[in-house]
Design a protein around this motif. Sequence first.
Motif, mmCIF file in Angstrom:
data_model
loop_
_atom_site.group_PDB
_atom_site.id
_atom_site.type_symbol
_atom_site.label_atom_id
_atom_site.label_comp_id
_atom_site.label_asym_id
_atom_site.label_seq_id
_atom_site.Cartn_x
_atom_site.Cartn_y
_atom_site.Cartn_z
ATOM 1 N N ASN A 163 1.161 -1.093 -0.291
ATOM 2 C CA ASN A 163 0.282 0.109 0.172
ATOM 3 C C ASN A 163 0.972 1.069 0.418
ATOM 4 O O ASN A 163 1.971 1.156 1.130
ATOM 5 N N LYS A 164 0.382 2.459 -0.714
ATOM 6 C CA LYS A 164 1.467 2.623 -1.271
ATOM 7 C C LYS A 164 1.082 4.489 -0.541
ATOM 8 O O LYS A 164 1.794 5.170 -1.286
ATOM 9 N N ASN A 165 -0.505 4.764 -0.708
ATOM 10 C CA ASN A 165 -0.656 5.999 -0.067
ATOM 11 C C ASN A 165 0.133 6.352 1.256
ATOM 12 O O ASN A 165 0.347 6.043 2.067
ATOM 13 N N PRO A 166 0.569 7.306 0.970
ATOM 14 C CA PRO A 166 1.412 8.691 1.910
ATOM 15 C C PRO A 166 0.932 8.710 3.466
ATOM 16 O O PRO A 166 2.056 8.887 4.189
ATOM 17 N N ASP A 168 -0.818 6.942 5.077
ATOM 18 C CA ASP A 168 -2.078 5.943 5.439
ATOM 19 C C ASP A 168 -0.253 5.014 5.790
ATOM 20 O O ASP A 168 1.189 5.154 5.922
ATOM 21 N N GLY A 169 -0.809 4.022 6.442
ATOM 22 C CA GLY A 169 0.879 3.216 7.381
ATOM 23 C C GLY A 169 0.553 1.277 7.983
ATOM 24 O O GLY A 169 -0.392 1.181 8.077
ATOM 25 N N TYR A 170 1.221 1.177 8.737
ATOM 26 C CA TYR A 170 1.002 -0.256 8.794
ATOM 27 C C TYR A 170 1.133 -0.071 10.653
ATOM 28 O O TYR A 170 2.050 0.343 10.749
ATOM 29 N N TRP A 171 0.189 -1.070 11.662
ATOM 30 C CA TRP A 171 0.249 -1.218 12.598
ATOM 31 C C TRP A 171 1.271 -1.984 12.938
ATOM 32 O O TRP A 171 2.270 -2.732 12.691
ATOM 33 N N ALA A 172 2.253 -1.063 14.179
ATOM 34 C CA ALA A 172 3.670 -1.755 15.204
ATOM 35 C C ALA A 172 2.849 -2.445 15.784
ATOM 36 O O ALA A 172 1.952 -1.242 16.672
ATOM 37 N N SER A 173 3.729 -3.329 16.621
ATOM 38 C CA SER A 173 3.490 -3.483 18.010
ATOM 39 C C SER A 173 3.534 -3.239 19.259
ATOM 40 O O SER A 173 3.543 -2.431 20.909
ATOM 41 N N ASN A 174 4.782 -1.989 19.106
ATOM 42 C CA ASN A 174 4.767 -0.636 19.871
ATOM 43 C C ASN A 174 4.038 -0.554 21.234
ATOM 44 O O ASN A 174 3.142 0.199 20.018
ATOM 45 N N ALA A 175 4.052 0.302 22.142
ATOM 46 C CA ALA A 175 3.030 -0.057 23.359
ATOM 47 C C ALA A 175 2.822 1.936 22.592
ATOM 48 O O ALA A 175 3.604 2.301 22.545
ATOM 49 N N GLY A 176 1.580 1.880 23.026
ATOM 50 C CA GLY A 176 1.395 3.606 23.118
ATOM 51 C C GLY A 176 0.224 3.498 23.948
ATOM 52 O O GLY A 176 1.390 3.180 24.967
ATOM 53 N N ASN A 177 -0.893 4.131 23.675
ATOM 54 C CA ASN A 177 -1.275 4.362 24.987
ATOM 55 C C ASN A 177 -3.618 3.535 24.850
ATOM 56 O O ASN A 177 -3.419 3.206 23.335
ATOM 57 N N THR A 178 -3.807 4.554 25.652
ATOM 58 C CA THR A 178 -5.832 3.594 25.372
ATOM 59 C C THR A 178 -5.450 4.799 23.839
ATOM 60 O O THR A 178 -6.268 3.456 23.278
ATOM 61 N N TRP A 179 -5.550 5.263 23.112
ATOM 62 C CA TRP A 179 -6.160 6.233 22.345
ATOM 63 C C TRP A 179 -5.815 6.517 21.111
ATOM 64 O O TRP A 179 -6.225 6.587 20.421
ATOM 65 N N ALA A 180 -4.389 6.056 21.729
ATOM 66 C CA ALA A 180 -2.993 6.298 20.105
ATOM 67 C C ALA A 180 -1.815 4.876 20.531
ATOM 68 O O ALA A 180 -1.899 4.424 21.404
ATOM 69 N N SER A 181 -1.993 4.516 19.283
ATOM 70 C CA SER A 181 -1.018 3.564 18.650
ATOM 71 C C SER A 181 0.445 4.136 18.125
ATOM 72 O O SER A 181 0.240 5.330 17.431
ATOM 73 N N TRP A 182 1.654 3.106 17.862
ATOM 74 C CA TRP A 182 2.501 3.613 16.808
ATOM 75 C C TRP A 182 2.017 2.953 15.751
ATOM 76 O O TRP A 182 1.677 1.685 15.254
ATOM 77 N N LEU A 183 2.227 3.488 14.361
ATOM 78 C CA LEU A 183 2.216 3.029 13.813
ATOM 79 C C LEU A 183 3.679 3.042 12.192
ATOM 80 O O LEU A 183 4.630 4.165 12.786
ATOM 81 N N VAL A 184 3.764 2.595 11.069
ATOM 82 C CA VAL A 184 4.499 2.483 10.181
ATOM 83 C C VAL A 184 4.328 3.331 9.041
ATOM 84 O O VAL A 184 4.106 3.144 8.297
ATOM 85 N N ASN A 185 4.078 4.515 8.906
ATOM 86 C CA ASN A 185 4.047 5.715 8.233
ATOM 87 C C ASN A 185 4.917 5.542 6.639
ATOM 88 O O ASN A 185 6.428 5.577 6.876
ATOM 89 N N MET A 186 3.860 5.287 5.219
ATOM 90 C CA MET A 186 4.549 5.548 4.767
ATOM 91 C C MET A 186 5.512 5.835 4.190
ATOM 92 O O MET A 186 7.031 6.182 3.119
ATOM 93 N N THR A 187 5.343 7.945 4.409
ATOM 94 C CA THR A 187 6.391 8.179 4.446
ATOM 95 C C THR A 187 7.656 8.903 5.426
ATOM 96 O O THR A 187 8.335 9.523 5.102
ATOM 97 N N LYS A 188 6.831 8.252 6.291
ATOM 98 C CA LYS A 188 8.225 9.288 7.709
ATOM 99 C C LYS A 188 8.769 7.611 8.375
ATOM 100 O O LYS A 188 9.546 8.489 9.159
ATOM 101 N N GLY A 189 8.222 6.693 7.745
ATOM 102 C CA GLY A 189 8.541 5.288 8.895
ATOM 103 C C GLY A 189 8.308 5.369 10.007
ATOM 104 O O GLY A 189 7.171 5.506 10.079
ATOM 105 N N PRO A 190 8.548 3.912 11.084
ATOM 106 C CA PRO A 190 7.943 3.930 11.954
ATOM 107 C C PRO A 190 8.833 4.897 13.114
ATOM 108 O O PRO A 190 9.046 4.549 14.018
ATOM 109 N N ALA A 191 7.725 5.891 12.905
ATOM 110 C CA ALA A 191 8.291 6.747 14.152
ATOM 111 C C ALA A 191 6.988 8.158 14.462
ATOM 112 O O ALA A 191 7.235 9.349 14.445
ATOM 113 N N THR A 192 5.772 7.539 13.822
ATOM 114 C CA THR A 192 4.906 7.605 13.623
ATOM 115 C C THR A 192 3.440 7.634 14.873
ATOM 116 O O THR A 192 3.099 6.607 14.903
ATOM 117 N N ASP A 193 2.652 8.542 16.136
ATOM 118 C CA ASP A 193 1.862 7.792 16.420
ATOM 119 C C ASP A 193 0.628 8.032 15.830
ATOM 120 O O ASP A 193 0.388 9.431 15.465
#
Length: 221
Positions: A163-166, A168-193
């Motif tokens: 999926n190349k939609n800039p 969007d991203g893919y969910w990662a397992s890294n812990a976030g909180n109740t309302w937000a989580s981490w994902l790998v954004n296709m334009t920012k890499g794995p540093a986006t909550d």
Amino acid sequence: MFLDQGLIMNNKNSLSFIPALFFALLSCNVFSSSYEYYDEKGSSVANYDGNWACFHDPVNGLWWEGKQTGNGLHNVNLKVTHFGPEYFLKSSREKKVYRESWLDILSIYNSEGFITAVNKANFCGHSDWRLPSNVEFETVKNPSFNPNAAIWWLNPNVFKNVNKNPSDGYWASNAGNTWASWLVNMTKGPATDADKNKNYIRLIRSDTPPPKPATSWVKSQ
């Protein structure tokens, strides 16, 4: 590719491009024979026909889910939310209007339900699929990653149906909180909550128990 022997012999500098060519091909993952490809039942298949369902990276001891263009559980366009039971419980305690019910959380349109369904199907002969961590996503980073040139994070020479939609991203397992989580954004890499609304999902499993995912990423600006 064939080289003109006379050209090589007559030009003492003509061999200088070969190391650069080799490493360029290597960076593009042309030499991907180290990967092992399997169908949904776990039988070994060739990778060139595109009929594989998952692949094994023996160097890193990781198995990655492949996506399909047809209908089904592994559809490339399937997006899921990323809510867990804690979201439902916190919403109830704080008397907030929550968007997810217990049934929603267990459906394939939420990460928890999707993972359960994949493992119940014994996908690729295994039932311990899970979300990848940020470290594991790093192993399949596109070596030419450049969002300014629309070259996205996941290596297209490793994955089919990326999926190349800039946005969007893919969910990662890294812990976030109740309302937000981490994902790998296709334009920012794995540093986006992100809030836990719908994004893509691509599962992984490992040959050995996975390390505990990091919880202190630096947020993208």
